[in-house]
Design an enzyme around this catalytic site. Sequence first.
Site, PDB file in Angstrom:
ATOM      1  N   HIS A 286      10.271  58.367  45.789  1.00  0.00           N
ATOM      2  CA  HIS A 286      11.680  58.592  45.475  1.00  0.00           C
ATOM      3  C   HIS A 286      11.917  59.121  44.058  1.00  0.00           C
ATOM      4  CE1 HIS A 286      12.100  56.483  49.205  1.00  0.00           C
ATOM      5  NE2 HIS A 286      13.404  56.526  49.161  1.00  0.00           N
TER       6      HIS A 286
ATOM      7  N   LYS B 291      10.376  46.189  55.193  1.00  0.00           N
ATOM      8  CA  LYS B 291      11.379  46.239  54.131  1.00  0.00           C
ATOM      9  C   LYS B 291      11.949  44.858  53.835  1.00  0.00           C
ATOM     10  CE  LYS B 291      15.300  48.610  52.204  1.00  0.00           C
ATOM     11  NZ  LYS B 291      16.131  49.836  52.183  1.00  0.00           N
TER      12      LYS B 291
ATOM     13  N   LYS C  91      21.937  46.020  49.810  1.00  0.00           N
ATOM     14  CA  LYS C  91      22.560  46.690  48.661  1.00  0.00           C
ATOM     15  C   LYS C  91      23.795  47.439  49.147  1.00  0.00           C
ATOM     16  CE  LYS C  91      19.761  48.864  45.801  1.00  0.00           C
ATOM     17  NZ  LYS C  91      18.619  49.674  45.296  1.00  0.00           N
TER      18      LYS C  91
ATOM     19  N   ARG D 294      35.494  36.202  49.269  1.00  0.00           N
ATOM     20  CA  ARG D 294      34.168  35.873  48.734  1.00  0.00           C
ATOM     21  C   ARG D 294      33.069  35.905  49.795  1.00  0.00           C
ATOM     22  NH1 ARG D 294      37.369  32.000  45.859  1.00  0.00           N
ATOM     23  NH2 ARG D 294      37.590  32.592  43.670  1.00  0.00           N
TER      24      ARG D 294
ATOM     25  N   HIS E 135      17.498  64.209  52.225  1.00  0.00           N
ATOM     26  CA  HIS E 135      16.770  63.118  51.578  1.00  0.00           C
ATOM     27  C   HIS E 135      15.367  62.949  52.153  1.00  0.00           C
ATOM     28  CE1 HIS E 135      16.122  59.196  49.673  1.00  0.00           C
ATOM     29  NE2 HIS E 135      15.754  58.745  50.856  1.00  0.00           N
TER      30      HIS E 135
ATOM     31  N   GLU F 254      16.153  42.832  42.782  1.00  0.00           N
ATOM     32  CA  GLU F 254      15.370  43.778  41.983  1.00  0.00           C
ATOM     33  C   GLU F 254      15.100  43.278  40.560  1.00  0.00           C
ATOM     34  OE1 GLU F 254      17.845  47.305  42.363  1.00  0.00           O
ATOM     35  OE2 GLU F 254      16.567  48.033  43.970  1.00  0.00           O
TER      36      GLU F 254
ATOM     37  N   ARG G 201      10.455  44.836  44.496  1.00  0.00           N
ATOM     38  CA  ARG G 201      11.241  45.717  45.359  1.00  0.00           C
ATOM     39  C   ARG G 201      11.051  47.190  44.984  1.00  0.00           C
ATOM     40  NH1 ARG G 201      17.215  44.300  47.808  1.00  0.00           N
ATOM     41  NH2 ARG G 201      17.578  46.288  48.846  1.00  0.00           N
TER      42      ARG G 201
ATOM     43  N   ASN H 179      10.539  52.353  46.440  1.00  0.00           N
ATOM     44  CA  ASN H 179      10.878  53.638  45.827  1.00  0.00           C
ATOM     45  C   ASN H 179       9.708  54.618  45.807  1.00  0.00           C
ATOM     46  OD1 ASN H 179      13.639  53.282  45.073  1.00  0.00           O
ATOM     47  ND2 ASN H 179      12.974  51.875  43.481  1.00  0.00           N
TER      48      ASN H 179
ATOM     49  N   GLU I 179      10.693  57.928  55.742  1.00  0.00           N
ATOM     50  CA  GLU I 179      10.768  56.559  55.231  1.00  0.00           C
ATOM     51  C   GLU I 179       9.848  55.634  56.028  1.00  0.00           C
ATOM     52  OE1 GLU I 179      12.123  55.624  52.553  1.00  0.00           O
ATOM     53  OE2 GLU I 179      13.833  56.908  52.076  1.00  0.00           O
TER      54      GLU I 179
ATOM     55  N   HIS J 263      14.001  62.178  44.482  1.00  0.00           N
ATOM     56  CA  HIS J 263      15.365  62.259  43.956  1.00  0.00           C
ATOM     57  C   HIS J 263      15.517  63.437  43.002  1.00  0.00           C
ATOM     58  CE1 HIS J 263      16.291  57.719  44.790  1.00  0.00           C
ATOM     59  NE2 HIS J 263      16.479  58.479  45.844  1.00  0.00           N
TER      60      HIS J 263
END
Length: 351
Positions: free
Chosen positions: A236, A214, A130, A108, A252, A224, A229, A233, A172, A240
């Site tokens: 993106h 960030k 994430k 955990r 990317h 999110e 947040r 993006n 970025e 993407h």
Amino acid sequence: MIEFYTGIGEKEVRTIVGKGVLEEVILSGKEKKLLVYPTSLKEYVNKLKSDAIKYEVQDGEGVKDLNRAMEIVEFMFSKGFDRGDTVIAMGGGTISDVVGFVASVYMRGLNLIIAPTTLLGMVDAAIGGKNGVNFKNVKNVIGTFYQPSTIVADIDFLSTLPRQELTRGMAEVIKYSIVLDKDFYDFLAMNQEKIMEGDQSAMEEVITRSIRNKLNIVSQDERETKGIRIVLNFGHTIGHAIEAGSSFSIHHGLAISVGMTCEAKISEEIGYSEEGIVEDVTWMLSSYGLPITIDELEGKIDVNLALSSISKDKKVRSGYLMMPLPTRLGQWRRIDIPLETLNGFAKQCLS
């Protein structure tokens, strides 16, 4: 060396940025440590003066597999790791994804140190908590939100990267300056030569400001759920789509660069931004050698495939897509744009 702390949820995340700082962090503390690293860093790891237990994985997306994650768990269990011990993810975004996931589920949760080795990883990909692994050939189906105890950005790694990798990572960085931090935009404008030459002081500032920006957003909307947040993006949605339309042959950072240009144009055309934002965005990207049009990308874009990917974006809700758009340098707002309208803008940008 620069060191600072950021409160995220119940955790205090320590960030260390500097030259040669990783080995010092690995050597500190008396707990048992597991160092997970890719084959490409084997030579570096072999030179480390550390008694950390080492676990080598192959480079690439293949490591982000649930079975591979469980192999790491089994190895840790066999070595007697407990909740007071530490696992270190050293490498690119795929390593931080899978090791972060392992750290979050083993007993955990145990201590996690993230040590990205690329500029893109240091300023974005490895930051934010994430974690995820792929399942049935779909990316990040299984994952968690789990913050590291420490982020270590050792700029020694950047001296070994080809210039094009630094350029790609700057996409970025520039993103943060456009939607969150005008002072950072000014810094990037005035220090382009030093940054691209890898000047230590300039790189420490670039990485530190990016991580602070960030983590400040993540601390406000870790999971999110608040619509904050989403600002991360910017560029993106179209970016993407470009990646998908090229069957992921386009890097990317390059795709996001063109994506930011397109999305800035959308913001200006529908009246959400001040006049001139497109020029600000394109000037900065171009000054760092980043592309601003589809024609500058090496690779063919299947427009239909790109548009199809937009409709499957995870930010789509009831026929609308949530997008962060710049209103002026350092400021942004969220809009919900109809998919039909967005597809029209995207098609124009990608053709």
